[in-house]
Write an enzyme that holds these catalytic residues in place. Sequence first.
Site, mmCIF file in Angstrom:
data_model
loop_
_atom_site.group_PDB
_atom_site.id
_atom_site.type_symbol
_atom_site.label_atom_id
_atom_site.label_comp_id
_atom_site.label_asym_id
_atom_site.label_seq_id
_atom_site.Cartn_x
_atom_site.Cartn_y
_atom_site.Cartn_z
ATOM 1 N N SER A 195 -6.603 3.424 -1.569
ATOM 2 C CA SER A 195 -5.965 4.709 -1.914
ATOM 3 C C SER A 195 -7.035 5.676 -2.410
ATOM 4 O O SER A 195 -8.064 5.232 -2.960
ATOM 5 C CB SER A 195 -4.931 4.491 -3.019
ATOM 6 O OG SER A 195 -4.533 5.726 -3.579
ATOM 7 N N TYR A 255 -3.172 0.628 -11.023
ATOM 8 C CA TYR A 255 -3.169 0.908 -9.580
ATOM 9 C C TYR A 255 -4.564 1.334 -9.114
ATOM 10 O O TYR A 255 -5.097 0.801 -8.135
ATOM 11 C CB TYR A 255 -2.147 2.020 -9.294
ATOM 12 C CG TYR A 255 -1.976 2.378 -7.842
ATOM 13 C CD1 TYR A 255 -1.203 1.583 -6.996
ATOM 14 C CD2 TYR A 255 -2.570 3.522 -7.308
ATOM 15 C CE1 TYR A 255 -1.027 1.920 -5.656
ATOM 16 C CE2 TYR A 255 -2.403 3.869 -5.982
ATOM 17 C CZ TYR A 255 -1.624 3.068 -5.157
ATOM 18 O OH TYR A 255 -1.460 3.407 -3.830
HETATM 19 N N1 LIG Z 1 2.571 6.117 0.806
HETATM 20 C C1 LIG Z 1 1.489 6.657 0.241
HETATM 21 O O1 LIG Z 1 1.426 7.872 -0.030
HETATM 22 C C2 LIG Z 1 0.287 5.793 -0.056
HETATM 23 C C3 LIG Z 1 -0.932 6.424 -0.393
HETATM 24 C C4 LIG Z 1 -2.055 5.645 -0.662
HETATM 25 C C5 LIG Z 1 -1.977 4.272 -0.572
HETATM 26 N N2 LIG Z 1 -0.791 3.683 -0.258
HETATM 27 C C6 LIG Z 1 -0.777 2.209 -0.175
HETATM 28 O O2 LIG Z 1 -0.175 1.825 1.038
HETATM 29 C C7 LIG Z 1 0.428 0.537 0.893
HETATM 30 C C8 LIG Z 1 1.855 0.619 1.392
HETATM 31 O O3 LIG Z 1 2.564 1.538 0.607
HETATM 32 P P1 LIG Z 1 3.924 2.233 1.108
HETATM 33 O O4 LIG Z 1 3.900 3.623 0.595
HETATM 34 O O5 LIG Z 1 4.119 1.991 2.549
HETATM 35 O O6 LIG Z 1 5.003 1.452 0.217
HETATM 36 P P2 LIG Z 1 6.055 0.297 0.584
HETATM 37 O O7 LIG Z 1 6.675 -0.117 -0.693
HETATM 38 O O8 LIG Z 1 6.924 0.758 1.699
HETATM 39 O O9 LIG Z 1 5.127 -0.875 1.152
HETATM 40 C C9 LIG Z 1 4.644 -1.942 0.363
HETATM 41 C C10 LIG Z 1 5.042 -3.241 1.026
HETATM 42 O O10 LIG Z 1 4.472 -4.313 0.286
HETATM 43 C C11 LIG Z 1 5.475 -5.314 0.142
HETATM 44 N N3 LIG Z 1 5.207 -6.163 -1.015
HETATM 45 C C12 LIG Z 1 5.313 -5.827 -2.341
HETATM 46 N N4 LIG Z 1 5.045 -6.897 -3.109
HETATM 47 C C13 LIG Z 1 4.757 -7.929 -2.258
HETATM 48 C C14 LIG Z 1 4.415 -9.287 -2.469
HETATM 49 N N5 LIG Z 1 4.324 -9.826 -3.687
HETATM 50 N N6 LIG Z 1 4.179 -10.070 -1.375
HETATM 51 C C15 LIG Z 1 4.279 -9.541 -0.125
HETATM 52 N N7 LIG Z 1 4.639 -8.269 0.120
HETATM 53 C C16 LIG Z 1 4.870 -7.466 -0.933
HETATM 54 C C17 LIG Z 1 6.760 -4.514 -0.004
HETATM 55 O O11 LIG Z 1 7.920 -5.308 0.191
HETATM 56 C C18 LIG Z 1 6.576 -3.427 1.021
HETATM 57 O O12 LIG Z 1 7.022 -3.822 2.302
HETATM 58 C C19 LIG Z 1 0.306 0.174 -0.583
HETATM 59 O O13 LIG Z 1 -0.813 -0.686 -0.757
HETATM 60 C C20 LIG Z 1 0.049 1.521 -1.256
HETATM 61 O O14 LIG Z 1 -0.681 1.400 -2.444
HETATM 62 C C21 LIG Z 1 0.333 4.400 0.015
#
Ligand SMILES: NC(=O)c1ccc[n+]([C@@H]2O[C@H](COP(=O)([O-])OP(=O)(O)OC[C@H]3O[C@@H](n4cnc5c(N)ncnc54)[C@H](O)[C@@H]3O)[C@@H](O)[C@H]2O)c1
Length: 253
Positions: free
Chosen positions: A146, A159
Amino acid sequence: MQGLQDKVVIVAGAATGLGADSARRLAQEGAKVVVGDLNAEGAEKTAAEINAAGGTAVAAQFDISDDDSVKELIAVAVATFGGLDAVHINAGDMGAVSKDTNVVDIDLEIWDRTIAVNLRGHMLVSRHSIPELLKRGGGSIVFTSSVASFAGQPQRPAYSATKAGINALARHIASGWGKDGIRANAITPGLILTDEIKQGAPPKMLEDKLRETRSTRLGEARDISSMVAYLMSDDGSWINGQVVNVDGGTYLR
Ligand SMILES: NC(=O)c1ccc[n+]([C@@H]2O[C@H](COP(=O)([O-])OP(=O)(O)OC[C@H]3O[C@@H](n4cnc5c(N)ncnc54)[C@H](O)[C@@H]3O)[C@@H](O)[C@H]2O)c1
């Protein structure tokens, strides 16, 4: 993209959001995808969508914070598709983020859970994937990090620390196994409009975020999944140990 046809790929954390989109995109590129997630129903849904669209995917429930469960996830790829070529390590405990206040106030359980999922979990998937990748002569690991890993923010210390740790993991793996054919890179997304963020984010916050970019729009999941596919493909085969920023030009590094 070149070279993803019939490659065996795990997306670890692919029930929803960026991971689900990555799984769909990799399947469109011809990869055989293991859709891993704690959320079994969501993983089944992602895999079913891929298969209905003519791709190849299997769902696997796993918990990234549990060593045995991660081992099982890797075993599913080997048992189902005969080996492993690439991994997108994406899972993040997004539920903990709202309670990730600051180092003085944070509940230690929130700190520990964030480390367990977002950092230790990414290390566990790396640790159990590398021996399988080596059996195929190498492979690619892509982490979802991120912009929080380098931005400096008054909140979200757990985070941000885990994401900075992921950047270090990518550099470590590239340095340790690059000569054996393994590439490891981390993507640092800015704000991406996943379905959840589209539904939940206040309009003012989205306006502010757009103003911070050097772009005409906010990020979409496809902006990240296309980078994942590129980094895993032969087109990206000379990219190793990098932290690749995909944020509409918010941070110039
Ligand atoms: N959406 C954004 O703006 C953004 C920006 C920067 C980074 N990210 C990163 O992208 C990644 C995905 O985020 P997202 O926004 O798609 O959110 P999201 O919650 O849709 O995706 C996260 C996924 O991880 C799974 N997960 C959580 N705990 C788990 C565990 N213990 N074991 C296995 N799976 C598990 C969840 O069930 C979910 O499917 C994350 O690492 C987040 O930090 C997202």
